[in-house]
Scaffold this motif. Structure first.
Motif, PDB file in Angstrom:
ATOM      1  N   MET A  37       0.832  -1.209   0.000  1.00  0.00           N
ATOM      2  CA  MET A  37       0.000   0.000   0.000  1.00  0.00           C
ATOM      3  C   MET A  37       0.865   1.258   0.000  1.00  0.00           C
ATOM      4  O   MET A  37       0.495   2.278  -0.572  1.00  0.00           O
ATOM      5  N   SER A  38       2.057   1.175   0.586  1.00  0.00           N
ATOM      6  CA  SER A  38       2.960   2.330   0.611  1.00  0.00           C
ATOM      7  C   SER A  38       3.536   2.657  -0.767  1.00  0.00           C
ATOM      8  O   SER A  38       4.161   3.705  -0.946  1.00  0.00           O
ATOM      9  N   ASP A  39       3.311   1.784  -1.760  1.00  0.00           N
ATOM     10  CA  ASP A  39       3.753   2.034  -3.131  1.00  0.00           C
ATOM     11  C   ASP A  39       2.719   2.800  -3.952  1.00  0.00           C
ATOM     12  O   ASP A  39       2.900   2.993  -5.158  1.00  0.00           O
ATOM     13  N   ALA A  40       1.646   3.238  -3.335  1.00  0.00           N
ATOM     14  CA  ALA A  40       0.555   3.869  -4.091  1.00  0.00           C
ATOM     15  C   ALA A  40       1.032   5.049  -4.931  1.00  0.00           C
ATOM     16  O   ALA A  40       0.624   5.204  -6.085  1.00  0.00           O
ATOM     17  N   GLU A  41       1.901   5.884  -4.388  1.00  0.00           N
ATOM     18  CA  GLU A  41       2.379   7.055  -5.136  1.00  0.00           C
ATOM     19  C   GLU A  41       3.162   6.646  -6.383  1.00  0.00           C
ATOM     20  O   GLU A  41       3.195   7.379  -7.373  1.00  0.00           O
ATOM     21  N   GLY A  46       3.450   6.349 -12.265  1.00  0.00           N
ATOM     22  CA  GLY A  46       3.386   5.581 -13.502  1.00  0.00           C
ATOM     23  C   GLY A  46       2.232   6.027 -14.377  1.00  0.00           C
ATOM     24  O   GLY A  46       2.371   6.158 -15.593  1.00  0.00           O
ATOM     25  N   GLY A  47       1.091   6.278 -13.755  1.00  0.00           N
ATOM     26  CA  GLY A  47      -0.072   6.733 -14.495  1.00  0.00           C
ATOM     27  C   GLY A  47       0.098   8.115 -15.096  1.00  0.00           C
ATOM     28  O   GLY A  47      -0.594   8.470 -16.048  1.00  0.00           O
ATOM     29  N   ARG A  48       1.027   8.893 -14.554  1.00  0.00           N
ATOM     30  CA  ARG A  48       1.287  10.246 -15.083  1.00  0.00           C
ATOM     31  C   ARG A  48       2.372  10.255 -16.154  1.00  0.00           C
ATOM     32  O   ARG A  48       2.514  11.236 -16.875  1.00  0.00           O
ATOM     33  N   GLU A  64      -5.742   6.909  -3.685  1.00  0.00           N
ATOM     34  CA  GLU A  64      -6.827   5.983  -3.327  1.00  0.00           C
ATOM     35  C   GLU A  64      -7.080   4.974  -4.448  1.00  0.00           C
ATOM     36  O   GLU A  64      -7.244   3.786  -4.190  1.00  0.00           O
ATOM     37  N   GLU A  65      -7.104   5.440  -5.691  1.00  0.00           N
ATOM     38  CA  GLU A  65      -7.245   4.519  -6.825  1.00  0.00           C
ATOM     39  C   GLU A  65      -6.081   3.536  -6.861  1.00  0.00           C
ATOM     40  O   GLU A  65      -6.264   2.353  -7.156  1.00  0.00           O
ATOM     41  N   ALA A  66      -4.886   4.020  -6.569  1.00  0.00           N
ATOM     42  CA  ALA A  66      -3.711   3.150  -6.558  1.00  0.00           C
ATOM     43  C   ALA A  66      -3.820   2.086  -5.475  1.00  0.00           C
ATOM     44  O   ALA A  66      -3.514   0.914  -5.711  1.00  0.00           O
ATOM     45  N   ARG A  67      -4.278   2.473  -4.286  1.00  0.00           N
ATOM     46  CA  ARG A  67      -4.433   1.477  -3.210  1.00  0.00           C
ATOM     47  C   ARG A  67      -5.479   0.428  -3.591  1.00  0.00           C
ATOM     48  O   ARG A  67      -5.322  -0.763  -3.300  1.00  0.00           O
TER      49      ARG A  67
END
Length: 195
Positions: A37-41, A46-48, A64-67
């Motif tokens: 979960m700590s990898d969400a950023e 990656g999405g950017r 939140e979407e990443a989590r």
């Protein structure tokens, strides 16, 4: 388990779900580990990234979407439909993603997926990671055939496939819709016995 056709499953159902997702070391000192979960950023980054978005169609706009996506990665492991690892330096945040989607245990196949953030590109990390997850899929999990597909407009992925030992089998016409339209895709494959 025997299918309705009378052919035994290549990998029995339940085998993958019974395993804890392993941490796999790479020769470069990086590791492949389950997403946290700590990898969400990192997923948001990656999405950017324009290249990641274009070739992988990754759309993750918020932490939140990443989590939620990371939670789905763990659920999909237990459902035996994908195996996704974070590419990371030990004890640090992820720099990319690699794994297997479209896993078919009964038929013994899967398709590799990957991307790297710009800071990790150009050092052969994707080739190392592709080789390592391929060894795991063929020798540890027991799959028989792995495929790597990429747009013919993405020569970097073609080089990854070749360097990782995947043979080019052909071109699939108009096979994947990207933001800029339909792309022909190269189909590369690796089968048990190739490595």
């Amino acid at each position: 388990m025997i299918s309705s056709s009378g052919i035994p499953a290549v990998v029995p159902a339940g085998r993958m779900a019974a395993l804890d997702q392993p941490v796999l070391g790479l020769p470069s000192g990086l590791e492949l580990r389950p997403w946290r979960m700590s990898d969400a950023e990192v997923l948001v980054a990656g999405g950017r990234d324009p290249a990641v978005r274009h070739w992988n169609r990754l759309l993750v706009a918020t932490p939140e979407e990443a989590r939620q996506r990371i939670a789905r990665m763990h659920e999909r492991w237990r459902a035996e439909v994908s195996a996704i690892w974070a590419i990371a330096r030990p004890g640090e945040e992820a720099v990319g993603l690699i794994g297997w989607g479209d896993i078919d245990l009964g038929g013994g196949s899967a398709e590799v997926v990957y991307w790297l953030l710009p800071s990790a590109r150009g050092a052969g990390v994707t080739v190392e990671a592709t080789r390592r997850v391929s060894e795991w899929a063929l020798h540890d999990l027991g799959l028989h055939r792995l495929r790597l597909c990429h747009s013919v407009s993405n020569p970097a992925s073609c080089r990854v496939a070749e360097k990782a030992g995947f043979s080019l089998e052909g071109t699939m016409r108009s096979a994947l819709l990207h933001a800029d339209g339909w792309h022909d895709e190269h189909l590369h494959a690796l089968v048990r016995g190739d490595i």
